[in-house]
Design a protein around this motif. Structure first.
Motif, PDB file in Angstrom:
ATOM      1  N   LEU A 243       0.830  -1.204   0.000  1.00 52.89           N
ATOM      2  CA  LEU A 243       0.000   0.000   0.000  1.00 52.89           C
ATOM      3  C   LEU A 243       0.863   1.252   0.000  1.00 52.89           C
ATOM      4  O   LEU A 243       0.627   2.186  -0.779  1.00 52.89           O
ATOM      5  CB  LEU A 243      -0.930  -0.007   1.219  1.00 52.89           C
ATOM      6  CG  LEU A 243      -1.727   1.286   1.457  1.00 52.89           C
ATOM      7  CD1 LEU A 243      -2.558   1.652   0.231  1.00 52.89           C
ATOM      8  CD2 LEU A 243      -2.620   1.135   2.684  1.00 52.89           C
ATOM      9  N   LEU A 244       1.877   1.286   0.854  1.00 54.41           N
ATOM     10  CA  LEU A 244       2.755   2.449   0.919  1.00 54.41           C
ATOM     11  C   LEU A 244       3.496   2.662  -0.396  1.00 54.41           C
ATOM     12  O   LEU A 244       3.704   3.795  -0.836  1.00 54.41           O
ATOM     13  CB  LEU A 244       3.750   2.297   2.073  1.00 54.41           C
ATOM     14  CG  LEU A 244       3.144   2.285   3.477  1.00 54.41           C
ATOM     15  CD1 LEU A 244       4.240   2.147   4.519  1.00 54.41           C
ATOM     16  CD2 LEU A 244       2.344   3.544   3.739  1.00 54.41           C
ATOM     17  N   LYS A 245       3.877   1.562  -1.022  1.00 53.95           N
ATOM     18  CA  LYS A 245       4.553   1.659  -2.315  1.00 53.95           C
ATOM     19  C   LYS A 245       3.667   2.360  -3.336  1.00 53.95           C
ATOM     20  O   LYS A 245       4.107   3.248  -4.072  1.00 53.95           O
ATOM     21  CB  LYS A 245       4.933   0.257  -2.798  1.00 53.95           C
ATOM     22  CG  LYS A 245       5.553   0.224  -4.186  1.00 53.95           C
ATOM     23  CD  LYS A 245       5.818  -1.208  -4.620  1.00 53.95           C
ATOM     24  CE  LYS A 245       6.343  -1.270  -6.046  1.00 53.95           C
ATOM     25  NZ  LYS A 245       6.566  -2.678  -6.496  1.00 53.95           N
ATOM     26  N   HIS A 246       2.394   1.976  -3.384  1.00 53.05           N
ATOM     27  CA  HIS A 246       1.468   2.600  -4.325  1.00 53.05           C
ATOM     28  C   HIS A 246       1.171   4.050  -3.938  1.00 53.05           C
ATOM     29  O   HIS A 246       1.051   4.914  -4.805  1.00 53.05           O
ATOM     30  CB  HIS A 246       0.162   1.811  -4.390  1.00 53.05           C
ATOM     31  CG  HIS A 246       0.262   0.558  -5.201  1.00 53.05           C
ATOM     32  ND1 HIS A 246       0.460   0.563  -6.571  1.00 53.05           N
ATOM     33  CD2 HIS A 246       0.189  -0.754  -4.843  1.00 53.05           C
ATOM     34  CE1 HIS A 246       0.499  -0.676  -7.019  1.00 53.05           C
ATOM     35  NE2 HIS A 246       0.352  -1.492  -5.999  1.00 53.05           N
ATOM     36  N   LEU A 247       1.051   4.311  -2.644  1.00 49.96           N
ATOM     37  CA  LEU A 247       0.760   5.679  -2.196  1.00 49.96           C
ATOM     38  C   LEU A 247       1.894   6.627  -2.538  1.00 49.96           C
ATOM     39  O   LEU A 247       1.665   7.786  -2.871  1.00 49.96           O
ATOM     40  CB  LEU A 247       0.491   5.689  -0.690  1.00 49.96           C
ATOM     41  CG  LEU A 247      -0.868   5.164  -0.233  1.00 49.96           C
ATOM     42  CD1 LEU A 247      -0.945   5.164   1.282  1.00 49.96           C
ATOM     43  CD2 LEU A 247      -1.999   5.990  -0.819  1.00 49.96           C
ATOM     44  N   ARG A 248       3.130   6.149  -2.446  1.00 46.76           N
ATOM     45  CA  ARG A 248       4.263   6.998  -2.785  1.00 46.76           C
ATOM     46  C   ARG A 248       4.269   7.349  -4.270  1.00 46.76           C
ATOM     47  O   ARG A 248       4.718   8.423  -4.667  1.00 46.76           O
ATOM     48  CB  ARG A 248       5.571   6.280  -2.429  1.00 46.76           C
ATOM     49  CG  ARG A 248       5.787   6.068  -0.945  1.00 46.76           C
ATOM     50  CD  ARG A 248       7.095   5.362  -0.664  1.00 46.76           C
ATOM     51  NE  ARG A 248       7.196   4.965   0.739  1.00 46.76           N
ATOM     52  CZ  ARG A 248       7.171   3.716   1.171  1.00 46.76           C
ATOM     53  NH1 ARG A 248       7.066   2.723   0.311  1.00 46.76           N
ATOM     54  NH2 ARG A 248       7.254   3.445   2.461  1.00 46.76           N
ATOM     55  N   ARG A 249       3.761   6.416  -5.083  1.00 45.94           N
ATOM     56  CA  ARG A 249       3.804   6.600  -6.528  1.00 45.94           C
ATOM     57  C   ARG A 249       2.568   7.337  -7.040  1.00 45.94           C
ATOM     58  O   ARG A 249       2.660   8.237  -7.871  1.00 45.94           O
ATOM     59  CB  ARG A 249       3.922   5.233  -7.210  1.00 45.94           C
ATOM     60  CG  ARG A 249       4.149   5.303  -8.706  1.00 45.94           C
ATOM     61  CD  ARG A 249       4.461   3.919  -9.244  1.00 45.94           C
ATOM     62  NE  ARG A 249       3.412   2.960  -8.899  1.00 45.94           N
ATOM     63  CZ  ARG A 249       3.532   1.657  -9.064  1.00 45.94           C
ATOM     64  NH1 ARG A 249       4.662   1.149  -9.518  1.00 45.94           N
ATOM     65  NH2 ARG A 249       2.533   0.835  -8.750  1.00 45.94           N
ATOM     66  N   CYS A 250       1.416   6.954  -6.553  1.00 42.51           N
ATOM     67  CA  CYS A 250       0.166   7.545  -7.036  1.00 42.51           C
ATOM     68  C   CYS A 250      -0.913   7.269  -6.007  1.00 42.51           C
ATOM     69  O   CYS A 250      -1.341   6.125  -5.861  1.00 42.51           O
ATOM     70  CB  CYS A 250      -0.217   6.978  -8.401  1.00 42.51           C
ATOM     71  SG  CYS A 250      -1.820   7.542  -8.984  1.00 42.51           S
ATOM     72  N   GLY A 251      -1.372   8.309  -5.328  1.00 41.86           N
ATOM     73  CA  GLY A 251      -2.318   8.097  -4.233  1.00 41.86           C
ATOM     74  C   GLY A 251      -3.762   8.396  -4.540  1.00 41.86           C
ATOM     75  O   GLY A 251      -4.607   8.304  -3.660  1.00 41.86           O
TER      76      GLY A 251
END
Length: 370
Positions: free
Chosen positions: A161-169
């Motif tokens: 989840l954090l990986k995706h949030l860093r890239r596109c939230g």
């Protein structure tokens, strides 16, 4: 000696701002930090955040005439203490000017505390809030935390989840009850697709499950129309690929491949085997098709049967390996047993083991061209 009257426009902005703030009128003497002057907040935004005059004017129209600079100063100070620079501040304030009237301790600090408790670093928070400021517009207890837990469950772990949030939230603000859950229930209950299979797609593309439920139903019918059985493991992947390509772009790829000799049935067969080739640009697909047909000597039908090759990088994979093939042929080391498809799609270590390392002493240039 002639004396010229002093006009505000000759004063530096900071001096003019102080004069407006601390002039000896009723509001100043009572400790208020606001002005009925419609240009007051324009100048404030220009001086404190670096807005241009035009943008500051547009932003100021969303602020009350009695906007308090005390709260605005506190908000700006808080964001700066969290590592936000003026560029980030301008983006956030332009998105929601009303933030300047928020109470730091009541509205902002708890949200940032919660984001840190979720495992986000200061730099993570800056990236996420800058790209998707609605995160701080959510109610911490009733929206932000429950949504975080739902997405953590959907993606399988907090780290993903954090990986995706860093890239596109942006997907993070989707409506869980009216969009995400109905989509999952539809795919599971009506389409017969197991949740673990859906989860594999969500892990790669969270926005897949946030699309409009009616649009998802239409895509399911469209995918079934391509002859992909719903019980097939490829059904969800074809569905995901189609959700990311507009009809216009889809038709452009059909026309391109038709020009290279693919029939419509071959195009559909290729989608069934490797739907992600649809995500490549027409320019990239055109270059690869020309390479395979004109340089390598493949037939259009060969490529349609094994479309995974269209996913490979032309510069980093296909061309260097073609040079290896040329060298092997020139030395009489290329035989009919070597299949083109396997040659190009083999994983790096396996490719080296089979086509390069056995000849590294005799042909050191093989390593040079890779």
């Amino acid at each position: 000696m002639l004396r010229f009257p002093v006009r505000h426009r000759f004063l530096p902005p900071s001096t003019l701002l102080r004069r407006v703030l601390f002039s000896n009128d009723t509001s100043a003497s009572s400790g208020a930090t606001a002005s009925p002057d419609p240009h007051f907040m324009v100048e404030y935004l220009m001086n404190t955040c670096g807005f241009s005059a035009d943008v500051a004017f547009k932003v100021s129209k969303w602020l009350p005439r009695s906007q308090s600079t005390e709260k605005a100063d506190a908000v700006l100070g808080f964001f700066r203490s969290q590592g936000f620079d003026d560029t980030n501040l301008r983006r956030i304030i332009a998105w929601r000017p009303g933030l300047l009237g928020w109470d730091v301790e009541t509205n902002l600090a708890p949200k940032f505390k919660l984001l840190r408790e979720m495992g986000l670093s200061e730099s993570d928070i800056i990236v996420i809030v800058r790209r998707h400021p609605t995160v701080i517009g959510s109610n911490s207890e009733n929206a932000l935390l429950p949504r975080f837990k739902v997405w953590e469950s959907l993606l399988g772990s907090k780290e993903i989840l954090l990986k995706h949030l860093r890239r596109c939230g942006w997907f993070f603000s989707s409506n869980i009850e009216n969009v995400v859950r109905p989509n999952i229930n539809f795919l599971r209950d009506e389409c017969g697709i197991p949740e673990d299979r859906v989860s594999l797609v969500i892990k790669r593309n969270p926005s897949f499950i946030t699309q409009n439920p009616d649009a998802l139903r239409a895509l399911v019918d469209r995918t079934a129309g391509f002859g992909v059985p719903r019980e097939s493991t490829m059904f969800i992947w074809v569905l995901n690929a189609l959700s990311r390509v507009s009809r216009e772009k889809f038709e452009a790829r059909v026309k391109l491949m038709n020009r290279f000799g693919w029939s419509n049935s071959e195009f559909i067969a290729a989608i069934q085997k490797q739907p992600t080739f649809l995500l490549r640009s027409t320019e990239a697909l055109q270059r690869k098709m020309k390479f395979f047909i004109k340089i390598v000597g493949s037939t259009p039908s060969d490529i349609a049967k094994r479309p995974v090759a269209l996913e490979l990088s032309l510069e980093k994979r296909l061309i260097p390996r073609f040079h290896v093939m040329e060298i092997l042929k020139s030395e009489g080391l290329w035989t009919s047993r070597h299949k083109l498809h396997t040659f190009f799609v083999s994983p790096g270590p396996k490719f080296l083991q089979k086509y390069v390392l056995p000849y590294k002493d005799k042909l050191p240039k093989l390593l040079e061209v890779l």
